[in-house]
Scaffold this motif. Sequence first.
Motif, PDB file in Angstrom:
ATOM      1  N   ARG A 113      10.978   1.515   7.464  1.00  0.00           N
ATOM      2  CA  ARG A 113      10.889   0.080   7.208  1.00  0.00           C
ATOM      3  C   ARG A 113      11.708  -0.709   8.216  1.00  0.00           C
ATOM      4  O   ARG A 113      11.374  -1.850   8.543  1.00  0.00           O
ATOM      5  N   ALA A 160       9.534  -0.898  11.194  1.00  0.00           N
ATOM      6  CA  ALA A 160       8.455  -1.864  10.955  1.00  0.00           C
ATOM      7  C   ALA A 160       8.956  -3.298  10.959  1.00  0.00           C
ATOM      8  O   ALA A 160       8.190  -4.223  11.180  1.00  0.00           O
ATOM      9  N   LEU A 190      10.510  -4.568   8.247  1.00  0.00           N
ATOM     10  CA  LEU A 190      10.524  -5.049   6.862  1.00  0.00           C
ATOM     11  C   LEU A 190      11.933  -5.052   6.302  1.00  0.00           C
ATOM     12  O   LEU A 190      12.180  -5.596   5.237  1.00  0.00           O
ATOM     13  N   ALA A 211       8.300  -8.647  11.305  1.00  0.00           N
ATOM     14  CA  ALA A 211       7.361  -7.526  11.177  1.00  0.00           C
ATOM     15  C   ALA A 211       5.967  -7.877  11.689  1.00  0.00           C
ATOM     16  O   ALA A 211       5.342  -7.082  12.393  1.00  0.00           O
ATOM     17  N   LEU A 229       2.726  -3.433  14.738  1.00  0.00           N
ATOM     18  CA  LEU A 229       2.700  -2.067  14.216  1.00  0.00           C
ATOM     19  C   LEU A 229       1.748  -2.018  13.027  1.00  0.00           C
ATOM     20  O   LEU A 229       1.523  -3.028  12.376  1.00  0.00           O
ATOM     21  N   MET A 285       1.035  -0.026   9.359  1.00  0.00           N
ATOM     22  CA  MET A 285       1.766   0.802   8.413  1.00  0.00           C
ATOM     23  C   MET A 285       0.867   1.176   7.244  1.00  0.00           C
ATOM     24  O   MET A 285       0.101   0.353   6.751  1.00  0.00           O
ATOM     25  N   PHE A 327       1.198   2.490   3.453  1.00  0.00           N
ATOM     26  CA  PHE A 327       2.244   2.583   2.448  1.00  0.00           C
ATOM     27  C   PHE A 327       1.978   3.714   1.479  1.00  0.00           C
ATOM     28  O   PHE A 327       0.837   4.127   1.280  1.00  0.00           O
ATOM     29  N   GLN A 328       3.065   4.156   0.877  1.00  0.00           N
ATOM     30  CA  GLN A 328       2.972   5.252  -0.093  1.00  0.00           C
ATOM     31  C   GLN A 328       2.023   4.891  -1.239  1.00  0.00           C
ATOM     32  O   GLN A 328       1.264   5.707  -1.703  1.00  0.00           O
ATOM     33  N   SER A 329       2.071   3.622  -1.665  1.00  0.00           N
ATOM     34  CA  SER A 329       1.195   3.193  -2.766  1.00  0.00           C
ATOM     35  C   SER A 329      -0.118   2.641  -2.241  1.00  0.00           C
ATOM     36  O   SER A 329      -0.871   2.052  -2.998  1.00  0.00           O
ATOM     37  N   ALA A 371      -1.026   0.023  -1.130  1.00  0.00           N
ATOM     38  CA  ALA A 371      -0.917  -1.439  -1.051  1.00  0.00           C
ATOM     39  C   ALA A 371      -2.207  -2.092  -0.587  1.00  0.00           C
ATOM     40  O   ALA A 371      -2.214  -2.911   0.322  1.00  0.00           O
ATOM     41  N   LEU A 372      -3.319  -1.750  -1.222  1.00  0.00           N
ATOM     42  CA  LEU A 372      -4.582  -2.435  -0.932  1.00  0.00           C
ATOM     43  C   LEU A 372      -4.644  -3.701  -1.773  1.00  0.00           C
ATOM     44  O   LEU A 372      -4.112  -3.728  -2.871  1.00  0.00           O
ATOM     45  N   TYR A 373      -5.299  -4.740  -1.237  1.00  0.00           N
ATOM     46  CA  TYR A 373      -5.423  -5.978  -2.002  1.00  0.00           C
ATOM     47  C   TYR A 373      -6.491  -5.781  -3.078  1.00  0.00           C
ATOM     48  O   TYR A 373      -7.660  -5.580  -2.748  1.00  0.00           O
ATOM     49  N   PRO A 374      -6.107  -5.834  -4.340  1.00  0.00           N
ATOM     50  CA  PRO A 374      -7.042  -5.427  -5.393  1.00  0.00           C
ATOM     51  C   PRO A 374      -8.242  -6.348  -5.541  1.00  0.00           C
ATOM     52  O   PRO A 374      -9.277  -5.928  -6.022  1.00  0.00           O
ATOM     53  N   ARG A 418      -7.445   0.209   7.320  1.00  0.00           N
ATOM     54  CA  ARG A 418      -6.815  -1.085   7.550  1.00  0.00           C
ATOM     55  C   ARG A 418      -5.778  -0.980   8.660  1.00  0.00           C
ATOM     56  O   ARG A 418      -5.544  -1.921   9.399  1.00  0.00           O
TER      57      ARG A 418
END
Lengths: 326, 386
Positions: free
Chosen positions: B47, B50, B52, B72, B77, B79, B81-83, B85-88, B164
């Motif tokens: 991070r 990046a 952040l 950032a 760059l 990145m 993410f572990q989760s 982090a897609l926009y739902p 993405r």
Amino acid sequence: MTATDTILSPQQLSAADPARRQRRTAWMLTAPALALMVLILLAPVAIAAVLSFTNYSLGNFGFDWVGVENYDKLLTRSTYAKMFTATFTYVLTVTPISVGLGLGAALLINSLTRLRDLYKTIYFLPVMATLIAMSIAWEFMLHPTIGVVNQTLAKGCGTWVETLWPWLAMHCAEGMPLWLGNRRYAIWVVCFVGIWQGFGFNMVLYLAGLTSVHRELYHAAEIDGARSGWERFRLVTWPALGPTTVFVVTISSIRSFQVFDTIEAFYPIGAGPGKSAYVMMFAIFEKGVEQNLIGIGSAITMMFLGFVLMITLIQRWLVERKVHYG
Amino acid sequence: MAGLILRQIAKTFGETRVLRGISLDIADGEFVSLVGPSGCGKSTLLRIIAGLEAQSSGEVLIGGEDVTGVRASDRNLSMVFQSYALYPHLTVGENIAVPLRMRQLTAAQRLPVIGSLMPGARARGREIAGAVSEAARTLDIDGLLERKPGQLSGGQRQRVALGRALVREPAAFLLDEPLSNLDAKLRVHTRAEIAELHRQLRATFVYVTHDQVEAMTMSDRIAVMMGGEILQCAAPGVVYDDPEDLRVAEFIGSPKINLLPADVGDGGRLSVMGHPLDLAVPSGARGVRIGLRPEALVVADAGAPLVGRVVHFENLGSDLFAQVAVPGLEDRVVLRASPRMRSSLRLDATVALSFDPAAALVFDGAGKRLRDLRRPAANRHREAVL
Ligand SMILES: Nc1ncnc2c1ncn2[C@@H]1O[C@H](COP(=O)(O)OP(=O)(O)OP(=O)(O)O)[C@@H](O)[C@H]1O
Ligand SMILES: [Mg+2]
């Protein structure tokens, strides 16, 4: 069934049919809840619906069917035109502004690192206070001569503020407005108190909604090139708050339709100068309770229920179609 | 594409020192994994690269330029993410398009309805759509572009997140445990896909994981982090065969490396369990331990330095791992044998184990590797030479 029941009558046989037995048990178990629901919720609505086609008054032994006469009155008499104007003015003003302010306050509080709880409490205070008591305080503040509002405004007379603000200049010359007694201002004052009282509630709902926004989404947005706070709000916060917003708007508009206590406190008789704050709830109260015109009161009630039902249906549709990302 | 240079990066959160002076050079096009146990500061380091998170001291250079103080979104760059982090609320296609829309369209062109009427918006929109469908084809998700992230499986989401990231050409890709939410089979599959993608794109990758197998199989170099420091950064083979530090030797390799306490005799000669070895360390070394990979041990005749009882078996099909309890050793010794040995390695059987001293990794009391090994000066104990 015990092992000694060797010979079964046809009735017993059918009772032994497991699917049927289960069905009967299910009905038996739901019956109390069902009975209560019919008794307390559905029956009064049905009775009101029936009475709205009559000229019944409490204490009378009989009534006459009048057909749609009550509804006809609602749609043609000028009093009821005023009622719809006041109601929709209130709903369409208070709902968007109190939702917007609630969202704004929630975003500001959420961005704080300290004093969060203090601000939360302050904005929530009007929600917890009873509106009747608060209305008295507002009545006092808005008093034409000794009220703090007009006294503050009067301080601006004769200064540069007056030159910049024609409205103030006009009132400096003609005297300060009678906030609660003026036909033009009355409904807006009522709206203002409604917003002041209601937005803290929306703020709390939005604060709860904000806790569910995934923090990594903001980081992803930053990496993806969303530079300004506004862009991050559009890309992450606002969509994530979609379900909350639908709920908050629904609740706010239903609460706005139900407004009664402010008007009752400010104008116990007559609902404001020239009936300018004659909202539906007040009309129901006045016709149905005070004047004992149950028929017309029921008709207004049915209309009121219709509006609320419509809002609820729109909410359900939105939740299922638009904001449920599942 | 660009290389990354980290110089003495340190980070403290309040009182806690999370990173203690990390320096690392990552060449253009290199795939470097950061591995280490949970909480060692891998994500924090990523991070900081990046942008952040701000480092407490030290600097980050991207393509030779110091980016300290550059935010950032300006570091170019990508990145993952572990989760994920897609926009739902956006479809897969819209999700992949976000980085391009944010960078290539003006604020007016991005407006909901009227945006597409702005001059130039149409052409840009077509370019973006082309880039999105190309990225989707690379990742084999072109059939999913209309779906919402909520309607995808974990592996598909992971690929959308990758899409993405690679839809534009960033200076480097940063990936934070992107496979940790996948099941074992999909993980192996996606591992290979990412490695292939790296070969294809020739881009700089920094890959955070706590799974050493991922690190070993994908990277050009592995940086082993522990307690906020990089203990060693080298090619996977080197980290495994030639670790600098006891903690690296223990962390890398599964099953874990066997550690045997060794005594230092006259002339620095080492002995294990009373058996002198054909190895000597500089005199003065204390608390010496010998590390032996499970494959370095062989079953031998009686008289070998380690004799014990087989207490547990793990048959993986291709390999057979036997745990041997050796009297006098706290930990069980793990031995790798071929499945053909199965008959001689019965449970409760007594086995003797020996090893080639050249395969032994010798560490001093502080855990540092002792490389200055010699043959013993006097060769008095001929019978014990293995
Ligand atoms: N915002 C923060 N405030 C305080 N401490 C933090 C913060 N973020 C991380 N830490 C601490 O820094 C240390 C390193 O965290 P980091 O997330 O980098 O670990 P990690 O190596 O990525 O672990 P994992 O493999 O579990 O993801 C942890 O001990 C964590 O508690
Ligand atoms: Mg992490």
